[in-house]
Design a protein around this motif. Structure first.
Motif, PDB file in Angstrom:
ATOM      1  N   SER B  11       0.827  -1.195   0.000  1.00 45.68           N
ATOM      2  CA  SER B  11       0.000   0.000   0.000  1.00 45.68           C
ATOM      3  C   SER B  11       0.867   1.253   0.000  1.00 45.68           C
ATOM      4  O   SER B  11       2.040   1.228   0.374  1.00 45.68           O
ATOM      5  N   LEU B  12       0.228   2.337  -0.404  1.00 46.61           N
ATOM      6  CA  LEU B  12       0.938   3.611  -0.512  1.00 46.61           C
ATOM      7  C   LEU B  12       1.380   4.089   0.869  1.00 46.61           C
ATOM      8  O   LEU B  12       2.549   4.465   1.062  1.00 46.61           O
ATOM      9  N   ILE B  13       0.465   4.044   1.857  1.00 48.67           N
ATOM     10  CA  ILE B  13       0.842   4.589   3.158  1.00 48.67           C
ATOM     11  C   ILE B  13       1.815   3.683   3.896  1.00 48.67           C
ATOM     12  O   ILE B  13       2.403   4.082   4.885  1.00 48.67           O
ATOM     13  N   ASN B  14       2.004   2.470   3.390  1.00 49.65           N
ATOM     14  CA  ASN B  14       3.006   1.608   4.018  1.00 49.65           C
ATOM     15  C   ASN B  14       4.396   2.186   3.836  1.00 49.65           C
ATOM     16  O   ASN B  14       5.291   1.941   4.629  1.00 49.65           O
ATOM     17  N   ARG B  15       4.561   2.983   2.792  1.00 54.09           N
ATOM     18  CA  ARG B  15       5.888   3.508   2.502  1.00 54.09           C
ATOM     19  C   ARG B  15       6.212   4.769   3.298  1.00 54.09           C
ATOM     20  O   ARG B  15       7.347   5.217   3.322  1.00 54.09           O
ATOM     21  N   ILE B  16       5.209   5.346   3.950  1.00 55.86           N
ATOM     22  CA  ILE B  16       5.489   6.539   4.752  1.00 55.86           C
ATOM     23  C   ILE B  16       6.237   6.122   6.020  1.00 55.86           C
ATOM     24  O   ILE B  16       5.973   5.075   6.591  1.00 55.86           O
ATOM     25  N   LEU B 122      -3.265   3.323  10.440  1.00 64.10           N
ATOM     26  CA  LEU B 122      -1.893   3.318  10.971  1.00 64.10           C
ATOM     27  C   LEU B 122      -1.426   1.898  11.260  1.00 64.10           C
ATOM     28  O   LEU B 122      -0.375   1.460  10.785  1.00 64.10           O
ATOM     29  N   ILE B 123      -2.224   1.120  12.022  1.00 61.42           N
ATOM     30  CA  ILE B 123      -1.754  -0.215  12.374  1.00 61.42           C
ATOM     31  C   ILE B 123      -1.764  -1.143  11.188  1.00 61.42           C
ATOM     32  O   ILE B 123      -0.981  -2.069  11.123  1.00 61.42           O
ATOM     33  N   ALA B 124      -2.666  -0.872  10.237  1.00 62.39           N
ATOM     34  CA  ALA B 124      -2.729  -1.769   9.091  1.00 62.39           C
ATOM     35  C   ALA B 124      -1.518  -1.595   8.195  1.00 62.39           C
ATOM     36  O   ALA B 124      -1.227  -2.437   7.374  1.00 62.39           O
ATOM     37  N   SER B 125      -0.808  -0.471   8.369  1.00 68.88           N
ATOM     38  CA  SER B 125       0.315  -0.231   7.469  1.00 68.88           C
ATOM     39  C   SER B 125       1.649  -0.301   8.192  1.00 68.88           C
ATOM     40  O   SER B 125       2.680  -0.036   7.595  1.00 68.88           O
ATOM     41  N   THR B 126       1.643  -0.647   9.484  1.00 74.78           N
ATOM     42  CA  THR B 126       2.892  -0.684  10.237  1.00 74.78           C
ATOM     43  C   THR B 126       2.889  -1.864  11.191  1.00 74.78           C
ATOM     44  O   THR B 126       1.975  -1.980  11.994  1.00 74.78           O
ATOM     45  N   PRO B 127       3.906  -2.722  11.145  1.00 72.86           N
ATOM     46  CA  PRO B 127       3.983  -3.802  12.127  1.00 72.86           C
ATOM     47  C   PRO B 127       4.179  -3.215  13.529  1.00 72.86           C
ATOM     48  O   PRO B 127       4.771  -2.140  13.676  1.00 72.86           O
ATOM     49  N   ILE B 128       3.670  -3.918  14.546  1.00 74.45           N
ATOM     50  CA  ILE B 128       3.722  -3.391  15.910  1.00 74.45           C
ATOM     51  C   ILE B 128       5.173  -3.128  16.357  1.00 74.45           C
ATOM     52  O   ILE B 128       5.456  -2.129  17.006  1.00 74.45           O
TER      53      ILE B 128
END
Lengths: 203, 256
Positions: B11-16, B122-128
């Motif tokens: 996803s796009l926001i995963n790269r932020i 936020l959580i869907a795009s970042t591992p804890i």
């Protein structure tokens, strides 16, 4: 009971966050760096235990366990509960970011209060009857105080919340009894099997 | 307990940068929390919907994750429309539903869902674990973040222990009911979980000290500030300013 995002007014959220920050500060101060891995594992144990659902009539309630958490951890209950609630928000979307402060306060303040009120009795050295009574009271009161605090934070929001707040406190009453029984039984079990846990060796 | 992470790599926001995301979600939540006018909240909801769409999460998953927030909101809907003072719109039985009450309940519902959608993206795009490292970089108290790391790491371990205990009582024919026996059994399970975690923490601590643990965590993934971060920050600031101005000037529609 977690208060959801967006329900409370900013003033209450800020107040809750400020008080929680103080509590967490006091709690963290008493933890050494080396101690953190094990605080974490114990917190994880509590986290998993608090997801247990108990049947009560046709419905079921989940455990809160802030009574026994307070008895074992004392002020360290603040950071433990803050971390637990953060993970609940991240993993299951219970609560939320802006409500972390007030929700932590509502759970942790009763835990610390019960530690001071009843912690003296829940020791290996105290008599069996005193032990059972204080452990039961700690479990009961921690939930009762938490219910009252949740109700009170809703009520502070405005008079319109009063009936909802009253119902919430009332809903905590049966849970309170179960938590009391559970805390007393669990503490007795710990006293038999692992008394170190109750000896403030850790708290 | 099912804890699955929802990290969608593409996803796009995963790269932020995760640090940027945490700050953005935080400020967005604050602005939404202090806003009161319906148009502002509605725009915030639309914006958060738009953002979560770029995260590439299946719609069913989003709904499933919105359930816990809305349980409390539904609970409040049973009260607020009746208990808020204002001009009555219509009656249900002997209770009057007020205009102000309806608006109030609606406002809370939109607010919490908008904030929750942002948190989910936020959580869907970042591992804890990445979130934890980002929190360290953001200078949050180190002890607290470390506690967060360890708790998260051991939740899974303790959950396995719990499942083992549950399987053990099931094999012995345990059936939960509303009786003292059930409560005692569960009290022992809680006690056993605490003992297991206590024993484990002593072993883990010793093992870590033997390996020279000094309270540091190392990551091979370093955060870096990229063009996409600058763009997302600029966008977020613009959004927040517009929302702020709308709230300040109280743009209201006569219809609502």
């Amino acid at each position: 009971m977690h208060i959801s995002e967006g329900v409370l007014s900013p003033a209450i959220l800020t107040g809750g966050a400020a008080l929680t920050a103080i509590g967490v500060g006091i709690g963290l101060k008493s933890i050494d760096y080396e101690e953190i891995p094990y605080m974490g594992i114990l917190t994880a144990g509590f986290f998993v235990a608090s997801l247990i659902h108990l049947p009560i009539g046709p419905a079921s309630v989940h455990l809160i366990l802030n009574g026994i958490l307070g008895l074992i951890l004392g002020w360290k209950a603040f950071p433990a509960i803050l971390v637990g609630l953060t993970l609940q928000a991240l993993l299951f979307q219970f609560g939320g970011i802006t409500t972390l402060g007030i929700n932590t306060l509502n759970m942790a303040l009763p835990a610390v209060t019960c530690y001071y009120l009843f912690g003296w009795g829940v020791k290996k050295s105290s008599g069996r009857l005193i032990f059972i009574i204080t452990a039961f009271a700690a479990g009961c009161c921690a939930v009762l105080f938490a219910g009252i605090l949740v109700g009170f934070s809703l009520y502070l929001n405005g008079d319109a919340f009063l009936p909802a707040a009253k119902l919430l406190v009332a809903a905590h009453l049966p849970v309170m009894l179960i938590e009391g029984i559970l805390t007393a039984t669990c503490a007795l079990f710990l006293r038999k099997v692992k008394p170190e846990l109750l000896e403030s060796y850790y708290g | 307990m099912t804890v699955e992470e929802l990290t969608n790599i593409n996803s796009l926001i995963n790269r932020i940068d995760p640090r940027v995301k945490i700050i953005e979600v935080f400020f967005f939540s604050i602005v939404v929390a202090v806003s009161n006018s319906l148009p502002v909240l509605l725009s915030a909801l639309i914006i958060s919907l738009g953002i979560i769409l770029t995260a590439g999460i299946p719609a069913r998953e989003i709904f499933r994750r919105l359930v816990p927030v809305n349980i409390m909101i539904i609970f409040l809907w049973f009260f607020l429309p009746f208990t808020t003072e204002g001009k009555p719109l219509f009656n249900i039985g002997t209770l009057a539903v007020t205009h102000e009450g309806l608006i109030y309940a609606l406002r809370i519902s939109i607010k919490s869902n908008a904030m929750m959608l942002m948190l989910i993206s936020l959580i869907a795009s970042t591992p804890i674990f990445t979130l934890g490292h980002a929190m360290l970089e953001l200078k949050m108290p180190r002890k607290l973040v470390h506690l967060f790391f360890f708790t998260y790491r051991y939740i899974h371990v303790m959950d396995k222990e719990y499942i083992r205990l549950i399987n053990a009582i099931k094999m012995r024919g345990f059936r939960p009911g509303t009786n003292l026996h059930t409560y005692r059994t569960f009290a022992y399970i809680v006690g056993m979980l605490l003992i297991k975690s206590f024993d484990r923490m002593q072993r883990v601590r010793n093992a870590m000290l033997c390996r020279g643990f000094k309270g540091n965590f190392y990551t091979i993934r370093n955060f870096s500030f990229k063009k996409i971060d600058v763009i997302s920050i600029a966008l977020m600031i613009a959004i927040l300013i517009v929302l702020g101005i709308m709230e300040w000037t109280k743009i209201t529609y006569s219809s609502i």
